[in-house]
Design a protein around this motif. Structure first.
Motif, PDB file in Angstrom:
ATOM      1  N   GLY A   1      43.756  11.190  61.906  1.00  0.00           N
ATOM      2  CA  GLY A   1      43.321   9.924  62.555  1.00  0.00           C
ATOM      3  C   GLY A   1      44.735   8.941  61.425  1.00  0.00           C
ATOM      4  N   GLY A   2      45.593   9.655  61.542  1.00  0.00           N
ATOM      5  CA  GLY A   2      47.138   8.522  61.407  1.00  0.00           C
ATOM      6  C   GLY A   2      46.997   6.945  61.504  1.00  0.00           C
ATOM      7  N   HIS A   3      46.409   7.488  63.277  1.00  0.00           N
ATOM      8  CA  HIS A   3      46.728   5.609  63.675  1.00  0.00           C
ATOM      9  C   HIS A   3      45.339   5.200  64.007  1.00  0.00           C
ATOM     10  N   LEU A   4      44.631   5.209  63.007  1.00  0.00           N
ATOM     11  CA  LEU A   4      43.351   4.003  62.789  1.00  0.00           C
ATOM     12  C   LEU A   4      43.630   3.582  61.726  1.00  0.00           C
ATOM     13  N   PRO A   5      44.682   2.435  61.328  1.00  0.00           N
ATOM     14  CA  PRO A   5      45.392   1.807  60.586  1.00  0.00           C
ATOM     15  C   PRO A   5      43.800   1.415  59.556  1.00  0.00           C
ATOM     16  N   HIS A   6      42.880   1.120  60.316  1.00  0.00           N
ATOM     17  CA  HIS A   6      41.575   0.476  59.664  1.00  0.00           C
ATOM     18  C   HIS A   6      40.933   0.702  58.615  1.00  0.00           C
ATOM     19  N   GLU A   7      41.107   2.219  58.795  1.00  0.00           N
ATOM     20  CA  GLU A   7      40.177   3.682  58.232  1.00  0.00           C
ATOM     21  C   GLU A   7      41.077   3.177  56.700  1.00  0.00           C
ATOM     22  N   SER A   8      40.594   3.637  55.296  1.00  0.00           N
ATOM     23  CA  SER A   8      40.879   3.310  53.977  1.00  0.00           C
ATOM     24  C   SER A   8      41.189   4.714  54.295  1.00  0.00           C
ATOM     25  N   GLU A   9      40.362   6.027  54.696  1.00  0.00           N
ATOM     26  CA  GLU A   9      41.162   7.365  54.185  1.00  0.00           C
ATOM     27  C   GLU A   9      41.080   7.686  55.597  1.00  0.00           C
ATOM     28  N   PRO A  10      41.972   8.312  55.638  1.00  0.00           N
ATOM     29  CA  PRO A  10      42.157   8.736  57.287  1.00  0.00           C
ATOM     30  C   PRO A  10      41.697  10.155  57.836  1.00  0.00           C
ATOM     31  N   VAL A  11      40.581  10.148  58.248  1.00  0.00           N
ATOM     32  CA  VAL A  11      40.315  11.345  58.773  1.00  0.00           C
ATOM     33  C   VAL A  11      40.628  12.348  60.154  1.00  0.00           C
ATOM     34  N   ASP A  12      40.670  13.493  59.884  1.00  0.00           N
ATOM     35  CA  ASP A  12      41.051  14.592  60.361  1.00  0.00           C
ATOM     36  C   ASP A  12      40.024  15.675  60.786  1.00  0.00           C
ATOM     37  N   LEU A  13      39.270  14.847  61.484  1.00  0.00           N
ATOM     38  CA  LEU A  13      38.488  15.329  62.240  1.00  0.00           C
ATOM     39  C   LEU A  13      38.020  17.129  63.456  1.00  0.00           C
ATOM     40  N   TYR A  14      37.928  17.076  62.986  1.00  0.00           N
ATOM     41  CA  TYR A  14      37.866  19.154  62.839  1.00  0.00           C
ATOM     42  C   TYR A  14      36.588  19.475  64.155  1.00  0.00           C
ATOM     43  N   TYR A  15      36.578  20.273  64.598  1.00  0.00           N
ATOM     44  CA  TYR A  15      35.323  20.735  66.236  1.00  0.00           C
ATOM     45  C   TYR A  15      35.887  22.191  67.001  1.00  0.00           C
ATOM     46  N   ASP A  16      34.960  23.388  65.882  1.00  0.00           N
ATOM     47  CA  ASP A  16      34.956  24.995  66.174  1.00  0.00           C
ATOM     48  C   ASP A  16      34.273  24.732  68.056  1.00  0.00           C
ATOM     49  N   GLY A  17      33.378  23.969  68.104  1.00  0.00           N
ATOM     50  CA  GLY A  17      32.889  24.387  69.001  1.00  0.00           C
ATOM     51  C   GLY A  17      31.579  23.844  69.362  1.00  0.00           C
ATOM     52  N   GLU A  18      31.444  24.283  67.393  1.00  0.00           N
ATOM     53  CA  GLU A  18      29.622  24.234  66.837  1.00  0.00           C
ATOM     54  C   GLU A  18      29.373  23.118  66.343  1.00  0.00           C
ATOM     55  N   GLN A  19      30.654  23.590  65.309  1.00  0.00           N
ATOM     56  CA  GLN A  19      30.136  21.940  63.881  1.00  0.00           C
ATOM     57  C   GLN A  19      31.489  21.388  63.758  1.00  0.00           C
ATOM     58  N   MET A  20      31.255  20.017  63.720  1.00  0.00           N
ATOM     59  CA  MET A  20      32.545  19.046  63.322  1.00  0.00           C
ATOM     60  C   MET A  20      32.346  18.762  61.889  1.00  0.00           C
ATOM     61  N   ILE A  21      34.020  19.238  61.294  1.00  0.00           N
ATOM     62  CA  ILE A  21      34.203  18.585  59.618  1.00  0.00           C
ATOM     63  C   ILE A  21      35.008  17.848  59.638  1.00  0.00           C
ATOM     64  N   GLU A  22      34.965  17.226  58.512  1.00  0.00           N
ATOM     65  CA  GLU A  22      35.754  15.752  57.869  1.00  0.00           C
ATOM     66  C   GLU A  22      36.611  15.823  57.694  1.00  0.00           C
ATOM     67  N   PHE A  23      37.817  16.146  57.808  1.00  0.00           N
ATOM     68  CA  PHE A  23      38.693  16.301  56.048  1.00  0.00           C
ATOM     69  C   PHE A  23      39.853  14.986  55.956  1.00  0.00           C
ATOM     70  N   LYS A  24      38.644  14.838  55.050  1.00  0.00           N
ATOM     71  CA  LYS A  24      39.230  13.082  54.555  1.00  0.00           C
ATOM     72  C   LYS A  24      40.545  13.192  53.458  1.00  0.00           C
ATOM     73  N   GLY A  25      41.690  12.402  53.839  1.00  0.00           N
ATOM     74  CA  GLY A  25      42.522  12.359  52.921  1.00  0.00           C
ATOM     75  C   GLY A  25      42.541  10.713  52.102  1.00  0.00           C
ATOM     76  N   LYS A  26      43.857  10.142  51.489  1.00  0.00           N
ATOM     77  CA  LYS A  26      43.909   9.314  51.261  1.00  0.00           C
ATOM     78  C   LYS A  26      44.948   8.315  51.565  1.00  0.00           C
ATOM     79  N   ARG A  27      44.808   7.131  52.650  1.00  0.00           N
ATOM     80  CA  ARG A  27      45.733   6.527  53.159  1.00  0.00           C
ATOM     81  C   ARG A  27      46.945   5.718  52.424  1.00  0.00           C
ATOM     82  N   ILE A  28      47.948   6.918  52.637  1.00  0.00           N
ATOM     83  CA  ILE A  28      49.522   5.358  51.608  1.00  0.00           C
ATOM     84  C   ILE A  28      49.513   4.755  52.270  1.00  0.00           C
ATOM     85  N   GLU A  29      50.162   3.155  51.807  1.00  0.00           N
ATOM     86  CA  GLU A  29      50.750   2.000  53.003  1.00  0.00           C
ATOM     87  C   GLU A  29      52.140   2.481  52.679  1.00  0.00           C
ATOM     88  N   THR A  30      52.822   3.675  53.431  1.00  0.00           N
ATOM     89  CA  THR A  30      53.660   3.491  54.044  1.00  0.00           C
ATOM     90  C   THR A  30      54.742   3.759  55.071  1.00  0.00           C
TER      91      THR A  30
END
Ligand code: ATP
Ligand code: HMH
Length: 269
Positions: free
Chosen positions: A178-207
Motif C-alpha cells: 500500500g505504499g503508493h496510496l498516499p491518502h491512507e494514513s496507515e499503509p495497508v498491505d493486503l495479503y490473500y492466500d486464495g481463501e482469506q484476506m488479511i490486512e497488514f497495517k503500518g504507520k505512514r512515515i512522511e519521508t
C-alpha cells in the motif's frame, strides 16, 4: 547436532547506490539471519537521484549463475526482482522449474522511483505467463498490480479484486503493498492466500527516504521463509522490518535515500 543454516537467493539487478536491488536484498537476508546468495540479471548505474544507466547481463551468464547455485548450494527460499527482459524472465522461470526450487517470492519490479524502466514493457506478458504461476508469494505495489491486472486500483475493494485476479493467474499468495496510496494514513498491505484476506497495517512515515522499500520488504519475506516461517508469519515480520527501516532513515544522498537495514535487529535484540 549441527543446525541448518537458512540459505536465501536473490535473482535481481545490482543498484550501485546500495539501497535497492541485490544490495538491499543481501543486507536484509543478513539482518534476518539467512545466508545470502545472488544471481545478477542487470547492473544499474544508480544512486538516490535516479538510474543513470542499465546494462543487462547476457542471458547465458544469468543461466550459469543459476546453475552454479543449483549444483552446490540449494536455496531454501528465493526472490526475483529486476528481470528486465523477456529472455531473462524465460530463462529464470524455466530454471526455477527445472531445479524444483520452492518458496519463490516474485517481486514484479517494473519502474524505479525516478521513473526509469527496470522491466521492458514487452516483458510484462512474459512475467505473467512464465513467472507468476511459480510465485508462492507475489508482492506487487499498486502500479504493478494495475499493470498485471489491467485495472485501476483506487480503494480497498479494488485491491481485493486485484488480489483475486492475480490468484486466478496462478500466484499462490499475493501481497498488494500500500505504499503508493498516499491518502491512507496507515499503509495497508493486503495479503490473500486464495481463501482469506488479511490486512497488514503500518504507520505512514512522511519521508522521501524510501528507496528500495519494495526490495527490502520482499527480501525480508524470503529470509523468513528460508528460516521455515509460514507465509503469513513471514509477511508479518517483513512488515515490521520495513516499518523500522523507514522509521530510522540514514539521510544518505540528495534524492530518495535508502532505508535503514540495521534498525529492525537493533530494536529487536
Ligand atoms: N511512507 C511509508 N510509511 C510506512 N510504510 C511504507 C511507506 N512507504 C512504503 N511503505 C511500506 O513499505 C513496503 C513496500 O511498499 P511500496 O509500495 O513502497 O513498495 P514498492 O513501490 O515496490 O517499493 P520500490 O520503490 O522499492 O519499488 C510496504 O510494506 C509498504 O506498506
Ligand atoms: C536494481 C534495482 N532493483 C529494483 C529497484 C526498485 O526499487 C531499483 N530501484 N533498482
Amino acid at each position: 547436532m549441527m543446525s541448518i543454516t537458512p540459505k536465501a537467493l536473490t535473482i535481481a539487478g545490482s543498484d550501485s547506490g546500495g539501497g535497492a536491488g541485490i544490495q538491499a536484498d543481501l543486507k536484509t537476508f543478513q539482518e534476518l539471519g539467512a545466508y545470502g546468495m545472488s544471481v545478477i540479471t542487470a547492473v544499474t548505474a544508480q544512486n538516490t537521484k535516479g538510474v543513470q544507466n542499465i546494462h543487462a547481463i547476457p542471458v547465458e551468464m544469468v543461466v550459469d549463475q543459476l546453475k552454479s547455485i543449483a549444483d552446490d548450494l540449494q536455496p531454501h527460499a528465493l526472490k526475483t526482482g529486476m528481470l528486465f527482459s523477456v529472455e531473462i524472465i524465460e530463462a529464470v522461470s524455466s530454471h526455477i522449474r527445472e531445479f524444483h526450487w520452492n518458496n519463490v517470492v516474485v517481486d514484479p519490479v517494473m519502474i524505479a522511483k525516478g521513473g526509469s524502466e527496470l522491466l521492458r514493457k514487452d516483458a510484462v506478458e512474459a512475467l505473467k505467463k512464465y513467472l507468476l504461476p511459480l510465485a508462492d508469494i507475489l508482492t506487487p505495489n499498486i502500479p504493478e498490480a494495475e499493470q498485471l491486472t489491467g485495472r485501476t486500483i483506487a480503494d480497498k475493494r479494488g485491491r481485493e479484486d486485484a488480489a483475486r485476479f492475480l490468484h486466478d493467474l496462478g500466484a499462490k499468495k499475493i501481497v498488494i503493498k500500500g505504499g503508493h496510496l498516499p491518502h491512507e494514513s496507515e499503509p495497508v498491505d493486503l495479503y490473500y492466500d486464495g481463501e482469506q484476506m488479511i490486512e497488514f497495517k503500518g504507520k505512514r512515515i512522511e519521508t522521501s527516504q524510501t528507496h528500495g522499500t519494495g526490495c527490502t520488504f520482499a527480501a525480508a519475506i524470503t529470509a523468513e521463509l528460508a528460516r521455515g516461517k509460514s507465509p503469513a508469519e513471514a509477511v508479518q515480520t517483513a512488515k515490521a522490518f520495513i516499518q523500522e527501516a523507514i522509521s530510522s532513515p540514514l539521510h544518505l544522498g540528495s534524492g530518495h535515500g535508502p532505508t535503514n537495514h540495521w534498525a529492525y535487529r537493533r530494536n529487536n535484540q
